[in-house]
Design an enzyme around this catalytic site. Structure first.
Site, PDB file in Angstrom:
ATOM      1  N   ARG A  84       2.303 -30.473  16.385  1.00 63.66           N
ATOM      2  CA  ARG A  84       1.132 -29.659  16.730  1.00 63.66           C
ATOM      3  C   ARG A  84       0.524 -30.186  18.034  1.00 63.66           C
ATOM      4  O   ARG A  84       0.134 -31.351  18.109  1.00 63.66           O
ATOM      5  CB  ARG A  84       0.102 -29.720  15.596  1.00 63.66           C
ATOM      6  CG  ARG A  84      -1.178 -28.997  15.929  1.00 63.66           C
ATOM      7  CD  ARG A  84      -2.219 -29.021  14.807  1.00 63.66           C
ATOM      8  NE  ARG A  84      -3.418 -28.370  15.310  1.00 63.66           N
ATOM      9  CZ  ARG A  84      -4.652 -28.867  15.257  1.00 63.66           C
ATOM     10  NH1 ARG A  84      -4.891 -30.014  14.643  1.00 63.66           N
ATOM     11  NH2 ARG A  84      -5.656 -28.211  15.792  1.00 63.66           N
ATOM     12  N   HIS A 129      -8.495 -26.594  22.027  1.00 66.45           N
ATOM     13  CA  HIS A 129      -8.936 -27.857  21.435  1.00 66.45           C
ATOM     14  C   HIS A 129      -9.986 -28.462  22.383  1.00 66.45           C
ATOM     15  O   HIS A 129      -9.743 -29.463  23.043  1.00 66.45           O
ATOM     16  CB  HIS A 129      -7.734 -28.788  21.217  1.00 66.45           C
ATOM     17  CG  HIS A 129      -7.976 -29.884  20.216  1.00 66.45           C
ATOM     18  ND1 HIS A 129      -7.201 -30.060  19.094  1.00 66.45           N
ATOM     19  CD2 HIS A 129      -8.906 -30.868  20.171  1.00 66.45           C
ATOM     20  CE1 HIS A 129      -7.621 -31.111  18.411  1.00 66.45           C
ATOM     21  NE2 HIS A 129      -8.669 -31.621  19.043  1.00 66.45           N
ATOM     22  N   GLU A 174     -11.499 -26.853  15.073  1.00 70.13           N
ATOM     23  CA  GLU A 174     -12.795 -27.348  14.634  1.00 70.13           C
ATOM     24  C   GLU A 174     -13.989 -26.708  15.332  1.00 70.13           C
ATOM     25  O   GLU A 174     -14.719 -27.368  16.079  1.00 70.13           O
ATOM     26  CB  GLU A 174     -12.869 -28.872  14.802  1.00 70.13           C
ATOM     27  CG  GLU A 174     -11.809 -29.590  14.000  1.00 70.13           C
ATOM     28  CD  GLU A 174     -11.961 -31.105  14.031  1.00 70.13           C
ATOM     29  OE1 GLU A 174     -12.697 -31.624  14.879  1.00 70.13           O
ATOM     30  OE2 GLU A 174     -11.322 -31.765  13.186  1.00 70.13           O
ATOM     31  N   ASN A 313      -8.718 -29.660   8.597  1.00 73.25           N
ATOM     32  CA  ASN A 313      -8.802 -30.986   9.218  1.00 73.25           C
ATOM     33  C   ASN A 313      -9.756 -31.801   8.371  1.00 73.25           C
ATOM     34  O   ASN A 313     -10.926 -31.413   8.203  1.00 73.25           O
ATOM     35  CB  ASN A 313      -9.383 -30.922  10.638  1.00 73.25           C
ATOM     36  CG  ASN A 313      -8.412 -30.331  11.646  1.00 73.25           C
ATOM     37  OD1 ASN A 313      -7.331 -29.868  11.291  1.00 73.25           O
ATOM     38  ND2 ASN A 313      -8.796 -30.354  12.907  1.00 73.25           N
ATOM     39  N   TYR A 315     -11.245 -35.789   7.248  1.00 68.90           N
ATOM     40  CA  TYR A 315     -11.322 -37.231   7.464  1.00 68.90           C
ATOM     41  C   TYR A 315     -12.245 -37.921   6.468  1.00 68.90           C
ATOM     42  O   TYR A 315     -11.880 -38.891   5.855  1.00 68.90           O
ATOM     43  CB  TYR A 315     -11.807 -37.532   8.892  1.00 68.90           C
ATOM     44  CG  TYR A 315     -10.821 -37.128   9.967  1.00 68.90           C
ATOM     45  CD1 TYR A 315      -9.900 -38.040  10.463  1.00 68.90           C
ATOM     46  CD2 TYR A 315     -10.809 -35.842  10.487  1.00 68.90           C
ATOM     47  CE1 TYR A 315      -8.973 -37.678  11.438  1.00 68.90           C
ATOM     48  CE2 TYR A 315      -9.895 -35.465  11.460  1.00 68.90           C
ATOM     49  CZ  TYR A 315      -8.984 -36.391  11.937  1.00 68.90           C
ATOM     50  OH  TYR A 315      -8.074 -36.025  12.899  1.00 68.90           O
ATOM     51  N   GLU A 385      -4.894 -31.748  10.292  1.00 67.54           N
ATOM     52  CA  GLU A 385      -5.251 -33.091  10.767  1.00 67.54           C
ATOM     53  C   GLU A 385      -5.711 -33.957   9.615  1.00 67.54           C
ATOM     54  O   GLU A 385      -6.480 -33.507   8.761  1.00 67.54           O
ATOM     55  CB  GLU A 385      -6.400 -33.070  11.785  1.00 67.54           C
ATOM     56  CG  GLU A 385      -5.991 -32.794  13.196  1.00 67.54           C
ATOM     57  CD  GLU A 385      -7.166 -32.858  14.169  1.00 67.54           C
ATOM     58  OE1 GLU A 385      -8.076 -33.689  13.989  1.00 67.54           O
ATOM     59  OE2 GLU A 385      -7.174 -32.041  15.107  1.00 67.54           O
TER      60      GLU A 385
HETATM   61  C1  GBH Z   1     -10.794 -34.537  15.066  1.00 62.12           C
HETATM   62  O1  GBH Z   1     -12.156 -34.321  14.933  1.00 62.12           O
HETATM   63  C2  GBH Z   1     -10.347 -33.930  16.367  1.00 62.12           C
HETATM   64  O2  GBH Z   1      -9.750 -32.671  16.179  1.00 62.12           O
HETATM   65  C3  GBH Z   1      -9.470 -34.816  17.170  1.00 62.12           C
HETATM   66  O3  GBH Z   1      -9.385 -34.332  18.473  1.00 62.12           O
HETATM   67  C4  GBH Z   1     -10.001 -36.225  17.119  1.00 62.12           C
HETATM   68  O4  GBH Z   1      -9.300 -37.096  17.954  1.00 62.12           O
HETATM   69  C5  GBH Z   1      -9.910 -36.700  15.690  1.00 62.12           C
HETATM   70  O5  GBH Z   1     -10.615 -35.868  14.848  1.00 62.12           O
HETATM   71  C6  GBH Z   1     -10.448 -38.098  15.462  1.00 62.12           C
HETATM   72  O6  GBH Z   1     -11.800 -38.139  15.749  1.00 62.12           O
HETATM   73  O7  GBH Z   1     -16.568 -39.510  20.022  1.00 62.12           O
HETATM   74  O8  GBH Z   1     -17.460 -41.282  18.706  1.00 62.12           O
HETATM   75  O9  GBH Z   1     -18.963 -39.630  19.572  1.00 62.12           O
HETATM   76  C7  GBH Z   1     -12.783 -34.952  13.850  1.00 62.12           C
HETATM   77  C8  GBH Z   1     -14.266 -34.992  14.066  1.00 62.12           C
HETATM   78  C9  GBH Z   1     -15.123 -35.143  16.208  1.00 62.12           C
HETATM   79  C10 GBH Z   1     -15.573 -36.842  14.642  1.00 62.12           C
HETATM   80  C11 GBH Z   1     -15.591 -36.018  17.325  1.00 62.12           C
HETATM   81  C12 GBH Z   1     -16.041 -37.724  15.745  1.00 62.12           C
HETATM   82  C13 GBH Z   1     -17.024 -37.647  17.942  1.00 62.12           C
HETATM   83  C14 GBH Z   1     -17.407 -39.024  17.644  1.00 62.12           C
HETATM   84  N1  GBH Z   1     -14.618 -35.905  15.110  1.00 62.12           N
HETATM   85  N2  GBH Z   1     -16.575 -36.933  16.814  1.00 62.12           N
HETATM   86  S1  GBH Z   1     -17.612 -39.908  19.097  1.00 62.12           S
END
Ligand code: GBH
Length: 490
Positions: A84, A129, A174, A313, A315, A385
């Site tokens: 992806r 993205h 997202e 996605n 986490y 994700e």
């Molecule tokens: C995903 O977002 C994204 O799709 C991906 O691009 C990213 O690399 C991955 O998760 C891991 O974060 O930059 O410290 O201020 C998940 C949600 C969005 C949570 C961005 C953290 C910014 C935190 N994430 N967010 S920071």
């Protein structure tokens, strides 16, 4: 056995697909090569050095623009069913507004797609993205309703160029981060309007997705027979106590429902409980109407049903509760703490990670998948994700291996015990990359990238070997010790 579960429970269906993901700005580099124009991340990183942890940028990143053959090789080493990646809008269409295509941009993605297919790896392509053309941002970006047509025109160009070979599409990655993240200052552009901007963006992003889906459905699907949806960022919200159940349900609607109910529910439109909540709150605040812009009936119909699967996605989890008397709202504004007036906490047993926003709670993954099925029915889910951060150089990434095992086990339980139809899983990320405002601090890669070497060499971590082994055996019934995975891929 893992966690006392039978080997048969740990087996994936034979047609289950495994992949890994990246995104254009995070890996490509080559920010100003040829006729490429700048997007909001080029602008943001260059103009606001202080807002990125290590004052870094994606100018070179993993240099995938030049190292794409190595990327394909890694996908092959892992045995991925699919890779992806996302297309950079300004690399492909430098003017953004006319549909003139960059020869150079077009060829870059042709090479990548053809190279993957030659190895039997399916490209799964994200149109957007987070890298909106700066030119469009200067015209209001996602808050300007015209972006719906700008995005639709871009989507049509992409489908025309690559639709013959790409069978799985993600329109927007997202939207929660595109809107709530952006207008709370968590990602580019550096713009704050958590009260109104967020929701204008929310509506436009849904309409843009829907138009792109309908263009694919009407003009391209008959020939190419592909599938298309969007990927939502989903946090699992757990009530801190029984008394907080309604609040946690509202938080789910705030994070997931706002970007899902209009598309995936039978009736379409905003989630009713949230629409009511924001509507009443807006009036109390002195707004003349709800800050959540209404849909017309036509718009409800345009958006409703625009999916072929649900892109997940996932986490992290949050604990939701009412503030105690005198206590102020806290948590993560993007994830609803301010709007809903709640305290977002975590449970002590949820493992901390190196990312401030991320505590690992594997069981939340299963609960989330069950919630999605309950809300939107027995549809197909594609996990687009899931992954785990670390800092510094660590080829033996024991924690990441454990994370993948724990989350994947919970996903399997959702599939086997709760009959959630999960058709595939995507590890974030194929390799370390530019982690937005965290710069190169937090790394999510199955492969470690050396960012001080001009060639940006990539080295597999234990988690890469773990994942390769999982893909080969289609089973989680694998050695407990991550050191078992230092055997390596030649
Ligand atoms: C995903 O977002 C994204 O799709 C991906 O691009 C990213 O690399 C991955 O998760 C891991 O974060 O930059 O410290 O201020 C998940 C949600 C969005 C949570 C961005 C953290 C910014 C935190 N994430 N967010 S920071």
């Amino acid at each position: 056995a893992v966690g006392g579960l039978k080997a048969s429970l740990l087996q994936f269906p034979l047609d289950f697909k495994f992949g890994a993901a990246t995104a254009a700005y995070q890996v490509e580099g080559a920010w100003n090569v040829s006729d490429k124009s700048i997007n909001i991340w080029d602008h943001y990183t260059h103009k606001h050095r202080d807002l990125v942890f290590d004052r870094s940028d994606g100018d070179v990143a993993c240099d995938s623009y030049h190292q794409w053959q190595r990327d394909i090789e890694m996908a092959e080493e892992l045995g991925l069913d699919f890779y992806r990646f996302s297309i950079s809008w300004t690399r492909l269409m430098p003017t953004a507004l006319s549909t003139v295509v960059s020869e150079d941009g077009q060829e870059y993605y042709n090479r990548l797609i053809d190279g993957l297919l030659a190895k039997g790896i399916q490209p799964v392509v994200t149109l957007y993205h987070w890298d909106v053309p700066q030119r469009l941002q200067d015209l209001g970006g996602w808050a300007n309703p015209l972006i719906v047509d700008w995005f639709a025109a871009y989507a049509r160009v992409v489908f025309t160029l690559y639709g013959d070979r790409v069978k799985t599409w993600i329109t927007i990655n997202e939207p929660l981060i595109v809107c709530d993240g952006a207008y709370n200052g968590i990602v580019a552009p550096d713009f704050h309007d958590a009260e109104v901007g967020v929701y204008l963006c929310n509506k436009n992003v849904l309409l843009a997705h829907a138009k792109a889906w309908r263009i694919y459905d009407e003009e391209f699907r008959p020939k190419y027979k592909g599938q298309i949806s969007l990927s939502n960022h989903l946090i699992w919200y757990e009530p801190a106590s029984k008394a907080d159940k309604d609040l946690a349900a509202l938080a789910m609607e705030h994070c997931a429902g706002r970007y899902s109910h209009p598309i995936f529910s039978k009736e379409g439109g905003w989630p009713p409980s949230l629409e009511k909540f924001i509507g009443e709150k807006s009036i109390k605040e002195g707004y003349r109407r709800s800050r959540l812009p209404p849909f017309t009936n036509e718009e409800i119909e345009l958006v409703r049903g625009t999916y072929d699967f649900y892109g997940v996605n996932h986490y992290t989890s949050k604990l939701v509760r009412k503030p105690k008397p005198g206590e102020s709202v806290s948590g993560w504004p993007m994830s609803g703490s301010d709007e809903l007036g709640v305290v977002l906490d975590t449970r002590p047993e949820w493992e901390s990670t190196t990312s401030w926003w991320f505590k690992a709670n594997p069981k939340g993954f299963r609960k989330l998948l069950v919630w999605l099925k309950e809300q939107y029915g027995d549809i197909k889910f594609l996990v687009t994700e899931n992954g785990y951060p670390s800092r510094g150089s660590n080829l033996e990434d024991t924690n990441r291996v454990r994370f993948y095992k724990d989350y994947l086990t919970q996903m399997l339980l959702a599939m086997k015990k709760d009959n959630v139809n999960v058709i595939g899983y995507t590890a974030w990320s194929l390799m370390d990359n530019f982690e937005w405002k965290d710069g190169y601090l937090n790394k999510f890669g199955l492969y470690e990238v050396n960012f001080t070497d001009p060639m940006r060499p990539r080295t597999p971590r234990s988690s890469a070997a773990f994942y390769a082994n999982l893909i080969k055996t289609r089973s989680l019934d694998t050695p407990e010790q991550s050191s078992a995975y230092t055997v390596w891929i030649v």
